[in-house]
Design a protein around this motif. Sequence first.
Motif, PDB file in Angstrom:
ATOM      1  N   ASP A  51     -77.641 -12.033 -26.271  1.00  0.00           N
ATOM      2  CA  ASP A  51     -77.735 -13.069 -27.128  1.00  0.00           C
ATOM      3  C   ASP A  51     -79.003 -12.825 -26.969  1.00  0.00           C
ATOM      4  O   ASP A  51     -80.411 -13.813 -26.348  1.00  0.00           O
ATOM      5  CB  ASP A  51     -77.718 -14.106 -25.944  1.00  0.00           C
ATOM      6  CG  ASP A  51     -75.867 -14.022 -26.213  1.00  0.00           C
ATOM      7  OD1 ASP A  51     -75.665 -13.630 -28.103  1.00  0.00           O
ATOM      8  OD2 ASP A  51     -75.504 -15.079 -25.670  1.00  0.00           O
ATOM      9  N   LYS A  52     -80.154 -11.785 -26.795  1.00  0.00           N
ATOM     10  CA  LYS A  52     -81.210 -11.898 -26.852  1.00  0.00           C
ATOM     11  C   LYS A  52     -82.237 -11.533 -25.885  1.00  0.00           C
ATOM     12  O   LYS A  52     -83.160 -11.962 -25.596  1.00  0.00           O
ATOM     13  CB  LYS A  52     -81.545 -12.563 -28.060  1.00  0.00           C
ATOM     14  CG  LYS A  52     -81.802 -12.462 -29.357  1.00  0.00           C
ATOM     15  CD  LYS A  52     -82.471 -13.848 -30.171  1.00  0.00           C
ATOM     16  CE  LYS A  52     -81.483 -13.900 -31.472  1.00  0.00           C
ATOM     17  NZ  LYS A  52     -82.133 -14.470 -32.181  1.00  0.00           N
ATOM     18  N   ASN A  53     -81.582 -11.699 -24.787  1.00  0.00           N
ATOM     19  CA  ASN A  53     -81.816 -11.454 -23.706  1.00  0.00           C
ATOM     20  C   ASN A  53     -81.522  -9.393 -22.401  1.00  0.00           C
ATOM     21  O   ASN A  53     -80.653 -10.205 -22.570  1.00  0.00           O
ATOM     22  CB  ASN A  53     -81.637 -12.566 -22.631  1.00  0.00           C
ATOM     23  CG  ASN A  53     -82.685 -13.963 -23.355  1.00  0.00           C
ATOM     24  OD1 ASN A  53     -83.395 -13.672 -23.437  1.00  0.00           O
ATOM     25  ND2 ASN A  53     -81.291 -15.292 -22.869  1.00  0.00           N
ATOM     26  N   TYR A  54     -82.460  -9.147 -21.861  1.00  0.00           N
ATOM     27  CA  TYR A  54     -82.455  -8.682 -21.276  1.00  0.00           C
ATOM     28  C   TYR A  54     -81.957  -8.654 -19.373  1.00  0.00           C
ATOM     29  O   TYR A  54     -82.893  -9.595 -19.192  1.00  0.00           O
ATOM     30  CB  TYR A  54     -83.243  -7.492 -20.981  1.00  0.00           C
ATOM     31  CG  TYR A  54     -82.781  -6.291 -22.327  1.00  0.00           C
ATOM     32  CD1 TYR A  54     -82.252  -5.501 -22.237  1.00  0.00           C
ATOM     33  CD2 TYR A  54     -84.129  -7.320 -23.457  1.00  0.00           C
ATOM     34  CE1 TYR A  54     -82.445  -4.263 -23.392  1.00  0.00           C
ATOM     35  CE2 TYR A  54     -84.009  -5.908 -24.540  1.00  0.00           C
ATOM     36  CZ  TYR A  54     -83.259  -4.705 -24.066  1.00  0.00           C
ATOM     37  OH  TYR A  54     -82.795  -4.262 -25.536  1.00  0.00           O
ATOM     38  N   PHE A  55     -80.729  -8.134 -19.323  1.00  0.00           N
ATOM     39  CA  PHE A  55     -80.463  -8.995 -17.543  1.00  0.00           C
ATOM     40  C   PHE A  55     -80.106  -7.165 -17.004  1.00  0.00           C
ATOM     41  O   PHE A  55     -79.718  -6.479 -18.039  1.00  0.00           O
ATOM     42  CB  PHE A  55     -79.511  -9.457 -17.096  1.00  0.00           C
ATOM     43  CG  PHE A  55     -79.684 -11.159 -17.904  1.00  0.00           C
ATOM     44  CD1 PHE A  55     -80.550 -11.492 -17.205  1.00  0.00           C
ATOM     45  CD2 PHE A  55     -78.845 -12.055 -19.331  1.00  0.00           C
ATOM     46  CE1 PHE A  55     -81.036 -12.572 -17.791  1.00  0.00           C
ATOM     47  CE2 PHE A  55     -79.458 -12.811 -19.665  1.00  0.00           C
ATOM     48  CZ  PHE A  55     -80.097 -13.615 -18.846  1.00  0.00           C
ATOM     49  N   ASP A  56     -80.001  -7.303 -15.598  1.00  0.00           N
ATOM     50  CA  ASP A  56     -79.687  -5.797 -15.263  1.00  0.00           C
ATOM     51  C   ASP A  56     -77.946  -6.515 -14.313  1.00  0.00           C
ATOM     52  O   ASP A  56     -78.409  -7.718 -14.134  1.00  0.00           O
ATOM     53  CB  ASP A  56     -80.835  -6.141 -13.484  1.00  0.00           C
ATOM     54  CG  ASP A  56     -81.689  -4.870 -14.378  1.00  0.00           C
ATOM     55  OD1 ASP A  56     -82.136  -4.311 -15.497  1.00  0.00           O
ATOM     56  OD2 ASP A  56     -82.509  -4.773 -13.552  1.00  0.00           O
ATOM     57  N   TYR A  57     -77.255  -5.567 -14.855  1.00  0.00           N
ATOM     58  CA  TYR A  57     -75.821  -5.762 -13.668  1.00  0.00           C
ATOM     59  C   TYR A  57     -75.624  -4.524 -13.466  1.00  0.00           C
ATOM     60  O   TYR A  57     -76.209  -3.502 -13.352  1.00  0.00           O
ATOM     61  CB  TYR A  57     -75.296  -5.134 -14.915  1.00  0.00           C
ATOM     62  CG  TYR A  57     -75.286  -6.877 -16.268  1.00  0.00           C
ATOM     63  CD1 TYR A  57     -74.544  -7.700 -15.801  1.00  0.00           C
ATOM     64  CD2 TYR A  57     -76.252  -7.225 -17.579  1.00  0.00           C
ATOM     65  CE1 TYR A  57     -74.517  -8.900 -17.081  1.00  0.00           C
ATOM     66  CE2 TYR A  57     -76.573  -7.846 -18.276  1.00  0.00           C
ATOM     67  CZ  TYR A  57     -75.889  -9.205 -17.909  1.00  0.00           C
ATOM     68  OH  TYR A  57     -75.923 -10.545 -18.965  1.00  0.00           O
ATOM     69  N   GLU A  58     -74.771  -4.749 -12.378  1.00  0.00           N
ATOM     70  CA  GLU A  58     -74.145  -4.078 -11.466  1.00  0.00           C
ATOM     71  C   GLU A  58     -73.002  -3.775 -11.527  1.00  0.00           C
ATOM     72  O   GLU A  58     -71.618  -4.808 -11.086  1.00  0.00           O
ATOM     73  CB  GLU A  58     -74.244  -4.811 -10.426  1.00  0.00           C
ATOM     74  CG  GLU A  58     -74.465  -3.526  -8.776  1.00  0.00           C
ATOM     75  CD  GLU A  58     -74.205  -3.669  -7.596  1.00  0.00           C
ATOM     76  OE1 GLU A  58     -72.557  -4.090  -7.083  1.00  0.00           O
ATOM     77  OE2 GLU A  58     -75.680  -3.719  -6.472  1.00  0.00           O
TER      78      GLU A  58
END
Length: 175
Positions: free
Chosen positions: A143-150
């Motif tokens: 949704d137009k946002n970058y997040f870091d995921y494990e």
Amino acid sequence: MSQDKYEREFRIRKSQFPTAALDAMESELQEVKRLKFYKETDSAKTSFEAKFKKDRLWYSVEFDEKGHLEDIEVLIKEVDIPSDALAKMITYFESQFSKYRIKRIQQQYPANQEQLKETFRNAFQNLLLPSLNYELIVAGKVDKNYFDYEILFDAEGNFKKIRKSLPPNYDHVLY
């Protein structure tokens, strides 16, 4: 979809590391370089890690508060993952994110408490076993946002678990 990962890791002295953990590692850690000790606090638990380099590979050995081995992780690259498992992981990323970038890959050997020596031996020989997991840190766009995921996968590349990884909380100013 996932739970958040509030994790802080900070360096500690060897004397602050659990004695049972030091005893379990002592005979296994021959010819290691850059041995450092860390305490990791999470929203759910506290654990201790010993990080070092052995035979050109970076290892992280994680223990719980009582000094019981949780897992051994080895830092690897994409080429080290079997191609069919990597294909399943990429298919998962493409279905979940409009864009993604793999930041870090670790091969994880879960602890076998009855056979500690075997767990260490398997990790140090870098064996591809059906019991191992792959832990990936992925920057994904949702949704137009970058997040870091494990994200955790099993040895065949099947999805197991995902947690949103929050940026580290720096207590000092970065110049």
